[in-house]
Design an enzyme around this catalytic site. Structure first.
Site, PDB file in Angstrom:
ATOM      1  N   LYS A 121       4.269  17.227  13.812  1.00  8.61           N
ATOM      2  CA  LYS A 121       3.091  16.825  13.021  1.00  8.61           C
ATOM      3  C   LYS A 121       2.856  17.793  11.870  1.00  8.61           C
ATOM      4  CE  LYS A 121      -1.961  16.683  13.366  1.00  8.61           C
ATOM      5  NZ  LYS A 121      -2.169  17.684  12.305  1.00  8.61           N
TER       6      LYS A 121
ATOM      7  N   LEU B 240      -3.747  16.818  18.246  1.00  6.31           N
ATOM      8  CA  LEU B 240      -3.707  18.127  17.593  1.00  6.31           C
ATOM      9  C   LEU B 240      -4.705  18.065  16.434  1.00  6.31           C
ATOM     10  CD1 LEU B 240       0.148  18.877  17.359  1.00  6.31           C
ATOM     11  CD2 LEU B 240      -1.502  19.990  18.870  1.00  6.31           C
ATOM     12  N   ASP B 241      -5.322  19.205  16.136  1.00  4.49           N
ATOM     13  CA  ASP B 241      -6.292  19.262  15.030  1.00  4.49           C
ATOM     14  C   ASP B 241      -5.642  18.889  13.702  1.00  4.49           C
ATOM     15  OD1 ASP B 241      -8.065  20.348  16.819  1.00  4.49           O
ATOM     16  OD2 ASP B 241      -7.763  22.412  16.124  1.00  4.49           O
ATOM     17  N   TYR B 242      -6.484  18.514  12.765  1.00  4.33           N
ATOM     18  CA  TYR B 242      -6.060  18.215  11.385  1.00  4.33           C
ATOM     19  C   TYR B 242      -5.193  19.340  10.828  1.00  4.33           C
ATOM     20  CZ  TYR B 242      -6.803  16.749   6.504  1.00  4.33           C
ATOM     21  OH  TYR B 242      -6.635  16.337   5.210  1.00  4.33           O
TER      22      TYR B 242
END
Ligand code: URA
Length: 235
Positions: free
Chosen positions: A68, A102-104
Site C-alpha cells: 500500500k 492501514l492508516d492513510y
C-alpha cells in the site's frame, strides 16, 4: 459432485488417494465423519473438512498482497473521493476486500481476498496474528522508553500487550524501530510511540504473521503463493 472429486479439485490429492483418505475417517461433511465412497457433496453449501480443517475448491477464492502506498485510504469507497487502496489493484474478475486496515499515511503489506471466513479469522483478536512494522522517528528513544514499549503502554483506551521492539537503524538524527504487535487497535503503533513522547514520521508494515512484504514495490500487488494460502486458510 462426488466427495473424492471435490477433494481432488481442492488440491488435496488424486481422486484415488482421496478415496483412501476418506476411508481412513479423516474427512467430515458438515461435522459428520464420512467413510462412504461416492458420497455426494454440494460445493456451495456443504462444509468439508480434512483433519478438522476446511477444504475449498481452488479458483473460487483470490488472495492478494498489496504494498500500500502512503496517501491511500483503506476503504472500498471514500466519500471524500481520496485515492483508495482499491485504486491500486489490477483488474480482477472477482470482487475482493481489504483485510483489516492501514492508516492513510502508512504503507506496506495489506491483504485482499473474497474469502470472508479467512478474512474474519485474520482480523479476529483470538488468533493474535503478529504484525510487524518499521517505524521511523526523529531523534531516538531512551532504553527506558524502549522497555516501556516492550512491556505494554497505555494508549488511552487500551494497555498494549508485550511487543517486540528492536532498533534497526539510527542515522541523520532519525531512528527506525522494528516493532511487532499482536493487536490491531486504531493507530496503535503511532499511539504507542506517542505514549513515550515520540511521533512516528514514517510507518510501514513489513509482515503479517508469516507473510512477508519482501521486495514487492510500492503500489504493486502479487497473488499469494500456495504455501501462503495454505497458511492463512488453515487457521
Ligand atoms: N499502527 C498504526 O499506527 N497505523 C497503522 O496503519 C497500523 C498500525
Amino acid at each position: 459432485m462426488r466427495l473424492n472429486k471435490f477433494m481432488a479439485l481442492s488440491g488435496v490429492d488424486s481422486r484415488r488417494k482421496c478415496d483412501e483418505i476418506i476411508l481412513s475417517g479423516r474427512v467430515r461433511v458438515n461435522a459428520r465423519v464420512v467413510k462412504k465412497l461416492g458420497t455426494q457433496v454440494d460445493e456451495e453449501r456443504d462444509l468439508v473438512t480434512l483433519d478438522n480443517k476446511p477444504i475449498r475448491l481452488k479458483g473460487e477464492y483470490v488472495y492478494l498482497m498489496l504494498n500500500k502506498p502512503v496517501g491511500t485510504v483503506t476503504t472500498v469507497i471514500d466519500p471524500q473521493h481520496r485515492r483508495t487502496v482499491m485504486d491500486c489493484l489490477p483488474k480482477l474478475d472477482k470482487r475482493v476486500y481489504p483485510v483489516g486496515r492501514l492508516d492513510y499515511n502508512t504503507s506496506g503489506l495489506l491483504l485482499f481476498t473474497n474469502d470472508g471466513d479467512t478474512a474474519q479469522k485474520l482480523i479476529h483478536p483470538k488468533y493474535e496474528f503478529e504484525k510487524t512494522y518499521l517505524a521511523t522517528i526523529n531523534g531516538t528513544l531512551s532504553n527506558e522508553s524502549i522497555e516501556k514499549l516492550r512491556n505494554g503502554v497505555d494508549i488511552g483506551d487500551f494497555v498494549t500487550s508485550p511487543a517486540r521492539v528492536i532498533l534497526v537503524n539510527s542515522a541523520h538524527n532519525q531512528s527506525t524501530f522494528e516493532i511487532t504487535i499482536h493487536e490491531g487497535k486504531n493507530r496503535q503503533v503511532r499511539r504507542m510511540f506517542e505514549s513515550v513522547g515520540s511521533e512516528v514520521q514514517v510507518l510501514k508494515r513489513i509482515a503479517y504473521g508469516k507473510l512477508q512484504l519482501g521486495d514487492l514495490p510500492v503500489g504493486k500487488t502479487r497473488t499469494l503463493t500456495e504455501d501462503e494460502i495454505k497458511y492463512i486458510t488453515s487457521l
